[in-house]
Design a protein around this motif. Structure first.
Motif, short mmCIF file in Angstrom:
data_model
loop_
_atom_site.label_atom_id
_atom_site.label_comp_id
_atom_site.label_asym_id
_atom_site.label_seq_id
_atom_site.Cartn_x
_atom_site.Cartn_y
_atom_site.Cartn_z
N ASP A 157 0.84 -1.19 -0.09
CA ASP A 157 0.05 0.02 0.04
C ASP A 157 0.95 1.18 0.05
O ASP A 157 2.18 1.13 0.27
CB ASP A 157 -0.85 -0.12 1.26
CG ASP A 157 -0.27 -0.05 2.76
OD1 ASP A 157 0.36 0.91 3.00
OD2 ASP A 157 -0.23 -1.08 3.26
N ASP A 158 0.33 2.22 -0.39
CA ASP A 158 0.93 3.52 -0.42
C ASP A 158 1.90 3.97 0.56
O ASP A 158 3.12 4.55 0.49
CB ASP A 158 0.12 4.71 -0.96
CG ASP A 158 -0.29 4.44 -2.24
OD1 ASP A 158 0.24 3.87 -3.27
OD2 ASP A 158 -1.37 5.24 -2.64
N GLU A 159 1.46 3.76 1.84
CA GLU A 159 1.88 4.24 3.04
C GLU A 159 3.14 3.47 3.58
O GLU A 159 4.33 4.02 3.65
CB GLU A 159 0.95 4.05 4.25
CG GLU A 159 1.57 4.71 5.77
CD GLU A 159 0.55 4.54 6.73
OE1 GLU A 159 1.02 4.73 8.16
OE2 GLU A 159 -0.75 4.27 6.49
N THR A 160 3.12 1.98 3.21
CA THR A 160 4.03 0.99 3.46
C THR A 160 5.06 1.39 2.41
O THR A 160 6.52 1.36 2.76
CB THR A 160 3.76 -0.25 3.24
OG1 THR A 160 2.59 -0.57 4.34
CG2 THR A 160 4.85 -1.24 3.74
N ASP A 187 5.92 4.03 0.87
CA ASP A 187 6.57 5.39 1.20
C ASP A 187 7.34 5.24 2.21
O ASP A 187 8.83 5.76 2.31
CB ASP A 187 5.54 6.40 1.60
CG ASP A 187 5.02 6.92 0.30
OD1 ASP A 187 5.10 6.71 -1.05
OD2 ASP A 187 3.70 7.61 0.41
N ASP A 188 7.29 4.67 3.29
CA ASP A 188 8.14 4.25 4.62
C ASP A 188 9.51 3.51 4.03
O ASP A 188 10.54 3.86 4.58
CB ASP A 188 7.42 3.56 5.68
CG ASP A 188 6.39 4.22 6.17
OD1 ASP A 188 6.43 5.54 6.30
OD2 ASP A 188 5.47 3.82 6.93
N HIS A 217 11.36 5.72 1.81
CA HIS A 217 12.15 6.95 2.60
C HIS A 217 13.58 6.24 3.49
O HIS A 217 14.29 6.77 3.68
CB HIS A 217 11.24 7.34 3.75
CG HIS A 217 11.77 8.35 4.56
ND1 HIS A 217 12.34 9.55 4.24
CD2 HIS A 217 12.01 8.21 5.95
CE1 HIS A 217 12.68 10.19 5.25
NE2 HIS A 217 12.68 9.60 6.10
#
Length: 575
Positions: free
Chosen positions: A550-553, A555-556, A559
């Motif tokens: 998913d987008d949040e995972t 992005d983490d 990063h």
């Protein structure tokens, strides 16, 4: 002449030679020639080998064959009186000879009659090689002339006999050519690579032609009559089985068309005639009332144990035809292999030498699938108690062999044979064979060495199989240095000594998992400074992006990767 639009005619480029002698000359010789690779000596050897004897008032046409650099060629000669006489008052004959590679003829088959028509008016010498237009072979035209006499002659050829056609002294040249076209049309087209014929031969010489018209026959030849055929062949012979098949085939035009497309070059050896019998048999289609292959096989064993070789020949033909028409599959094929292994039918010297090839061809037609694979080869090797020369030859005669099986057979024949096969095999087939599990060390090394010499041809297949990195890891376990060295050599041949960023991404990307440690090491070494950081921030980031997070995972994770300092990577502890 066959009916065909002129635009559909076949364009043939032929080499030529003119054979004869001057009025004051003593001997016949090559007077002139136009060829790309053939020399006057080549032509002279052909003329003397396929001599027909004393010239006649009517032209004589011969069909011949020869090999040049292992490639079969086909020739047509027109012999006729020149109208001149030599110093002794003897008629001078000239021979106009034309030839081309069989491969070109097989691409678009033509008849001998039509080829003669295209060449009969050609005057020699001419400038350079020659191009003629010939109508394509018409199966219906050939089929309309099939009769018991031509079927009988073809059966004798399938039996390996040389034929003299008698009672044709008043038959015109064109009718003789049509007869030869009809007989040849009843054989697989590939046999024309070794076919020879003459519309007339003198009784004063012993010609080498496979079939020839003459006034008299001789002991070494089988006599057939132009309209009456020849005596019936034994059913157990190849020719006898062929005759039986022809009686069941229809319409003949379909048979002629099928045989015209069977263009693999064949000789008139027992092995190739047996293969040709299978091709002809395919025209019958499935035979629902034929006995099961395992029953025929049991009868073969019984005949062999009783020493009844005459009956065994008949059974081998029946077994070959049965398994060719309706190839066993699945459990039936496995059962045949079990019976073959139990009765030791594949072992060396199981039958007299004259029957060995027929036995092995018949058995392999039953126990091999549509494509001989390395797994099947292993099963056959076990059933035979090991490969022997006759079995290797029989396996190589199979019509469809996987590259891995071809290489395994070559390996059995020794290093020099393996090297020769690898050198001739396309690079894609080499990669596919090397990637086939389980990996073989005897194969990986020579294949990698060969692929380095053909990088442009090999690169797409190597990229698809990740440069054989997994196979190298399997055959050199615990030897990362050897793996990395082989991979650097392969990658260097394909892309040069230093990789670009685009090549770096192409080699390591495109998958859902990281490549093997050896491939990672080879790529990092060839990329140089900045390779580690690119591996983390580009390659690994790409793998994460394709993994469905998913987008949040995602992005983490990205990063985190951007925060890594590759100059201070921790070292793993001892395992």
């Amino acid at each position: 002449m066959t009916a065909s639009a002129r635009s559909d005619w076949v364009k043939l480029d032929l080499d030529w030679a003119l054979w004869g002698k001057e009025r004051d000359g003593l001997d016949y010789r090559i007077l002139d020639s136009g060829a790309r690779r053939l020399t006057p000596k080549h032509f002279a050897d052909i003329m003397m080998r396929y001599a027909t004897g004393s010239p006649t008032r009517e032209p004589v046409v011969t069909i011949s064959h020869f090999e040049l650099a292992s490639e079969p060629h086909v020739g047509l000669a027109i012999q006729e009186l020149s109208g001149d006489q030599d110093r002794y008052g003897r008629d001078i004959a000239t021979v106009r000879y034309f030839c081309l590679p069989f491969r070109r003829l097989s691409e678009q088959p033509v008849s001998y009659e039509d080829l003669f028509d295209a060449l009969r008016a050609v005057r020699l010498p001419t400038e350079g090689s020659l191009r003629v237009d010939v109508p394509p072979l018409d199966p219906h035209y050939i089929a309309a002339r099939i009769d018991p006499a031509t079927m009988s002659a073809a059966a004798r050829l399938m039996n390996g006999e040389r034929i003299r056609v008698l009672d044709a002294e008043v038959v015109p040249l064109r009718e003789r050519l049509r007869y030869l076209d009809t007989v040849a049309g009843l054989l697989p087209f590939g046999m024309r690579a070794r076919f020879s014929a003459a519309t007339w031969v003198s009784s004063t010489i012993r010609p080498v032609f496979r079939i020839s018209f003459a006034e008299f026959s001789e002991d070494d030849f089988t006599t057939v009559y132009f309209e009456g055929g020849a005596p019936t062949l034994m059913p157990s012979s190849t020719g006898g089985a062929y005759t039986a098949i022809l009686r069941e085939v229809g319409p003949f035009s379909d048979l002629v068309d099928l045989l015209a497309r069977a263009d693999e070059p064949l000789r008139f050896t027992p092995e190739d005639r047996f293969k040709a019998l299978g091709i002809v048999s395919a025209a019958r289609g499935p035979q629902p009332d034929a006995p099961a292959a395992d029953l025929i096989l049991s009868s073969c064993v019984e005949a062999l144990d009783q020493g009844n070789l005459f009956y065994l020949e008949h059974l081998l033909t029946e077994l070959f035809l049965t398994t060719t028409n309706r190839p066993p599959a699945g459990a039936e094929r496995a059962n045949l292999l079990r019976l073959v292994e139990r009765d030791r039918l594949l072992v060396e010297d199981r039958v007299p030498p004259r029957l060995t090839a027929r036995l092995l061809d018949a058995l392999l037609a039953g126990v091999c699938g549509p494509r001989l694979t390395s797994d099947e080869l292993a099963d056959i090797t076990r059933a035979a108690g090991g490969l022997h020369p006759a079995l290797i030859d029989a396996l190589l005669r199979r019509p469809n062999i996987a590259p891995s099986a071809i290489l395994a057979l070559a390996h059995q024949q020794g290093p020099s044979r393996l090297s020769d096969v690898i050198a001739r095999m396309p690079a894609q087939d080499l990669v596919e064979a090397a990637a086939e599990p389980p990996p073989q060390r005897w194969l990986i090394g020579p294949v990698c060495a060969a692929l380095r010499r053909r990088p442009a041809e090999a690169e797409p297949a190597l990229r698809h199989h990740r440069y054989l990195s997994e196979e190298l890891a399997a055959v050199y376990p615990g030897r990362g240095d050897i793996q990395v060295k082989n991979l650097i050599n392969l990658l260097g041949a394909c892309y040069g000594p230093k990789l670009t960023p685009e090549q770096f991404d192409m080699i390591l990307g495109g998958g859902s998992t990281l490549p093997s440690p050896a491939l990672l090491g080879a790529v990092l070494r060839m990329y140089g400074p900045g390779g580690g950081e690119r591996l983390l921030t580009v390659t690994l980031a790409g793998i994460f992006a394709d993994a469905g997070f998913d987008d949040e995972t995602l992005d983490d994770l990205l990063h985190t990767l951007r925060q890594v300092r590759t100059s201070r990577l921790p070292r793993r502890g001892p395992r």
